[in-house]
Write a protein that holds these residues in place. Structure first.
Motif, short mmCIF file in Angstrom:
data_model
loop_
_atom_site.label_atom_id
_atom_site.label_comp_id
_atom_site.label_asym_id
_atom_site.label_seq_id
_atom_site.Cartn_x
_atom_site.Cartn_y
_atom_site.Cartn_z
N ASP A 181 0.37 -15.74 62.76
CA ASP A 181 -0.17 -14.43 62.42
C ASP A 181 -0.36 -13.59 63.67
O ASP A 181 -0.12 -12.38 63.67
N GLU A 182 -0.77 -14.22 64.76
CA GLU A 182 -0.98 -13.46 66.01
C GLU A 182 0.36 -12.97 66.57
O GLU A 182 0.46 -11.86 67.08
N GLU A 227 -5.46 -5.67 66.89
CA GLU A 227 -6.58 -6.15 66.07
C GLU A 227 -6.43 -5.67 64.62
O GLU A 227 -6.71 -6.41 63.67
N HIS A 228 -5.98 -4.43 64.46
CA HIS A 228 -5.76 -3.89 63.12
C HIS A 228 -4.70 -4.72 62.38
O HIS A 228 -4.89 -5.15 61.23
N ALA A 229 -3.56 -4.96 63.05
CA ALA A 229 -2.48 -5.71 62.42
C ALA A 229 -2.89 -7.14 62.13
O ALA A 229 -2.51 -7.73 61.11
N LEU A 230 -3.71 -7.74 63.04
CA LEU A 230 -4.14 -9.13 62.85
C LEU A 230 -5.03 -9.27 61.63
O LEU A 230 -4.93 -10.26 60.88
N ARG A 231 -5.91 -8.26 61.39
CA ARG A 231 -6.76 -8.31 60.19
C ARG A 231 -5.91 -8.30 58.93
O ARG A 231 -6.20 -9.00 57.96
N ILE A 232 -4.84 -7.52 58.96
CA ILE A 232 -3.95 -7.45 57.80
C ILE A 232 -3.25 -8.79 57.60
O ILE A 232 -3.16 -9.32 56.48
N GLN A 233 -2.73 -9.38 58.69
CA GLN A 233 -2.02 -10.65 58.59
C GLN A 233 -2.92 -11.74 58.01
O GLN A 233 -2.53 -12.47 57.09
N ARG A 234 -4.13 -11.84 58.53
CA ARG A 234 -5.03 -12.89 58.06
C ARG A 234 -5.52 -12.62 56.64
O ARG A 234 -5.80 -13.55 55.88
N GLY A 235 -5.60 -11.35 56.29
CA GLY A 235 -5.95 -11.03 54.91
C GLY A 235 -4.87 -11.51 53.94
O GLY A 235 -5.17 -12.05 52.86
N GLN A 236 -3.62 -11.33 54.33
CA GLN A 236 -2.53 -11.82 53.49
C GLN A 236 -2.58 -13.34 53.35
O GLN A 236 -2.41 -13.89 52.25
N ASP A 237 -2.80 -14.05 54.49
CA ASP A 237 -2.86 -15.52 54.44
C ASP A 237 -4.01 -15.98 53.55
O ASP A 237 -3.85 -16.91 52.74
N GLN A 238 -5.18 -15.33 53.72
CA GLN A 238 -6.34 -15.74 52.92
C GLN A 238 -6.09 -15.51 51.43
O GLN A 238 -6.42 -16.34 50.59
N GLN A 239 -5.45 -14.39 51.11
CA GLN A 239 -5.20 -14.10 49.71
C GLN A 239 -4.21 -15.09 49.10
O GLN A 239 -4.37 -15.53 47.96
#
Length: 681
Positions: free
Chosen positions: A67-68, A102-114
């Motif tokens: 994700d990073e 940081e903005h893009a990372l929040r999106i990536q981790r949100g996708q993984d969590q979902q």
């Protein structure tokens, strides 16, 4: 994972685009002043993109950083891509790279969590599959790295468990640091936690993986039958050392090829540094020295006969140049007898013009040329008279005397004068004695052959006067041409060949016990001798003979190095193994059994343990030392057994690595549950 050029998904009834890292543009933008809106339910919640992302997250060690990496790529490309997109797409408007990241990372981790929430069963299975796939790639492309990552090291079960726990802890720590959020401190804490969990779970899973691997091996043996080969009767320690250290399939196959080229007398110690170390290590022990050294000595004792047979087969039998020379002398004697009958039909000849020509030269010449012609001029007179002879027999004897003078003369002027005088006398003899030139041709051919026999002997020498290949080629071509009234090709090349071959046999007979010296004599340095031997005997024959000499050089070198005890660097591996086996087994100091309380009893038990350890070391040295010098069919059976067992080792190792990766992947997938149970998270 999907790249930055995937199709986008628009909001509010816009056409649906494929999932990918750029699906974030379908969300409301997050700015430093306004926190990011949680991703919409369908964004990253499924589809091929979610599956690929989850597989990548399962990759051993590096999956947590996917994700990073994706966020970093998006943050870098956003200034270029965002201006090209409609305003309805979510963008990364931050001015700084860190803000966009940081903005893009929040999106990536949100996708993984979902995805994890939407697919609670598939997500762990996909992560396991990613771990297995990454482990398989490591095994195929970088087996040494795979052993380290999967913890497949160690000589026994306890050490393998420790290695696996260490690998699990390391992998968990790397994963934990990648999955952690915030600064270095929080990430380090997460790494410590995941490392502890990974180590404990890997250690717990390792015995299961080992047992499963053992079971599948047993099942394979039951289906295929127990292996019964030359290694079956060895002690378990010797067999494990062989299969663990000396059964690499690629090396064994190469050694087998080299042994085939060297023949039945070759041993593994000749072609393998590892096996030479075994031979030397066994020979270094007094009790097992003879098992290794005696076979090598016996082989060396037959080197002369073996080499002679190979040279005979390749180049021909020993001509014995002295006998050839004696035969030529006998032929010369027979030809000389033919002159008598030829002179019975001679006719008187006026040799006075020849004498007059010599007189004119004598009046002008000075020094040695003058003296030489004065001698010749006197020989042309009848004995006791001052008259030029008319008898061809006198002229013939004069010619013979000139030949004797030329044989020892060094002065070129004298040689030139004598050669002219001989030619004039020879012309007179040709006219006065029928058939003399036929006899002369036979005599000259034999003299050329005798000279060629002598020229052949130093052909292979390595001195400054060594004949070059081009010079030999010229000599052979010129020597084959007939001279005078000779019919057919000359035997000069054959005599040169015999002279050279006689020297090869002489070197083989006197230097067979010093094969390095023999090789230096025959092969020499560089490629000249090989080329010259090819001219004399044909290149294939020459190469076979040189290979035989090279082979005996290898055999002799092995015997000398093993017996002398040199090359300690290649000996250390097996010697260290024997030292480990023979190391005394110390009794613990806290033994409280009544029988060991007495010092004498404890000493006796220790002596028995030491004796048993030394006996084991001697047994290993006997078994492996004998194999290192095995020849013929026994050696071939050993190579075949090592090749089969080595290939099976590779299969077992790959199977164990696959099982380990499955177990490790399962442990990683279960880590969130363990973390919740242990840490209440």
């Amino acid at each position: 994972m999907a790249g930055p050029w995937e199709k986008y998904q628009q909001q509010g009834g816009a056409p649906a685009l494929a999932d990918g890292p750029w699906a974030k543009y379908a969300q409301q933008p997050a700015t430093p002043d306004a926190p990011a809106v949680a991703p919409q339910p369908d964004v990253g919640g499924g589809g091929i993109n979610g599956i690929v992302r989850t597989l990548a997250r399962g990759a051993l060690g590096v999956g947590a950083y996917a994700d990073e990496a994706d966020a970093g790529l998006n943050a870098i490309l956003a200034p270029v891509i965002d201006p090209l997109l409609p305003d309805s797409f979510q963008k990364l408007p931050e001015d700084s790279l860190s803000g966009r990241y940081e903005h893009a990372l929040r999106i990536q981790r949100g996708q993984d969590q979902q995805f994890d929430e939407n697919h609670p069963v598939a997500s762990p299975l996909l992560k396991i599959a990613g771990g297995v796939a990454s482990a398989g790639g490591l095994i195929n492309k970088a087996p040494a790295v795979a052993d380290f990552v999967l913890g497949n090291g160690g000589a026994n079960v306890p050490t393998r468990i420790l290695a696996t726990m260490g690998a699990g802890a390391g992998t968990g720590a790397v994963q934990g640091f990648g999955e952690g959020e915030g600064g270095v401190g929080p990430r380090a804490g997460e790494a410590l936690k995941e490392g502890v969990i990974g180590g404990l779970m890997s250690g717990a899973m390792m015995p299961l993986a080992t047992g499963f691997n053992w079971g599948t091996s047993k099942l394979a043996k039951a289906l295929m039958g127990e292996r019964n080969d030359v290694l079956s009767n060895l002690s378990s320690g010797a067999r494990e050392y062989l299969t663990g250290q000396l059964a690499d399939p690629e090396r064994v196959a190469q050694y087998g090829k080299s042994l085939g080229e060297l023949g039945d007398q070759a041993v593994l110690a000749d072609v393998s540094p590892e096996w030479f170390g075994v031979a030397r290590g066994a020979a270094a022990r007094p009790g097992t020295r003879d098992i290794v050294v005696n076979p090598l000595k016996d082989r060396a004792a037959s080197a002369n006969a073996r080499l002679g047979a190979d040279i005979r087969q390749s180049l021909g039998p020993d001509p014995i140049p002295s006998q050839v020379s004696s035969g030529i002398d006998d032929s010369l004697a027979q030809v000389s007898k033919a002159y008598g009958p030829a002179f019975e039909s001679r006719t008187p000849f006026d040799f006075s013009p020849i004498a007059g020509d010599l007189d004119r030269q004598i009046t002008t010449l000075r020094g040695d040329p003058q003296k030489a012609l004065q001698r010749v001029r006197g020989m042309l007179n009848d004995f006791g008279k001052d008259e030029v002879t008319t008898d061809p027999a006198v002229a013939f004897q004069t010619r013979q005397a000139i030949d004797g003078m030329l044989a020892t003369e060094k002065d070129p002027k004298v040689i030139s004068a004598l050669a002219d005088a001989r030619q004039m006398i020879d012309d007179g003899l040709t006219q006065s004695v029928p058939r003399i030139k036929e006899i002369d041709a036979q005599f000259a051919e034999l003299k050329r052959q005798q000279e060629a026999l002598g020229q052949g002997r130093p052909i292979l020498n390595n001195e400054a006067t060594a004949m070059r290949p081009a010079e030999l080629d010229q000599a052979l071509s010129r020597g084959a041409l007939p001279q005078g009234m000779q019919v057919g090709p000359s035997a000069v090349p054959t005599r040169m060949q015999q002279g050279a071959l006689g020297e090869i046999y002489r070197a083989a007979g006197t230097k067979a016990n010093d094969t390095t010296a023999l090789r230096n004599i025959v092969r020499g340095e560089g490629d000249w001798n090989r080329e010259k031997l090819g001219m004399l005997f044909g290149q294939d024959n020459a190469d076979r003979a040189l290979k035989a000499i090279d082979r005996e050089t290898i055999f002799g070198d092995t015997a000398n190095r093993v017996e002398r005890g040199s090359d300690t660097s290649v000996t250390n591996g097996f010697s260290n193994f024997l030292n480990d086996v023979s190391r005394s087994q110390e009794l613990p100091n806290d033994v409280t059994l009544t029988g060991l309380a007495l010092k004498g009893t404890k000493g006796l038990v220790k002596a028995l343990l030491e004796g048993n350890a030394e006996a084991n070391a001697s047994k290993f040295a006997n078994e492996l030392g004998a194999l290192s010098v095995a020849k013929g069919a026994d050696r071939d059976k050993l190579v075949e057994a090592l090749l089969v067992r080595g290939k099976q080792n590779v299969i077992d190792k790959q199977r164990m690595a696959l099982i380990s990766s499955l177990m490790k992947g399962g442990a990683q997938a279960a880590t969130p549950m363990v973390s919740h149970a242990v840490f209440g998270q």
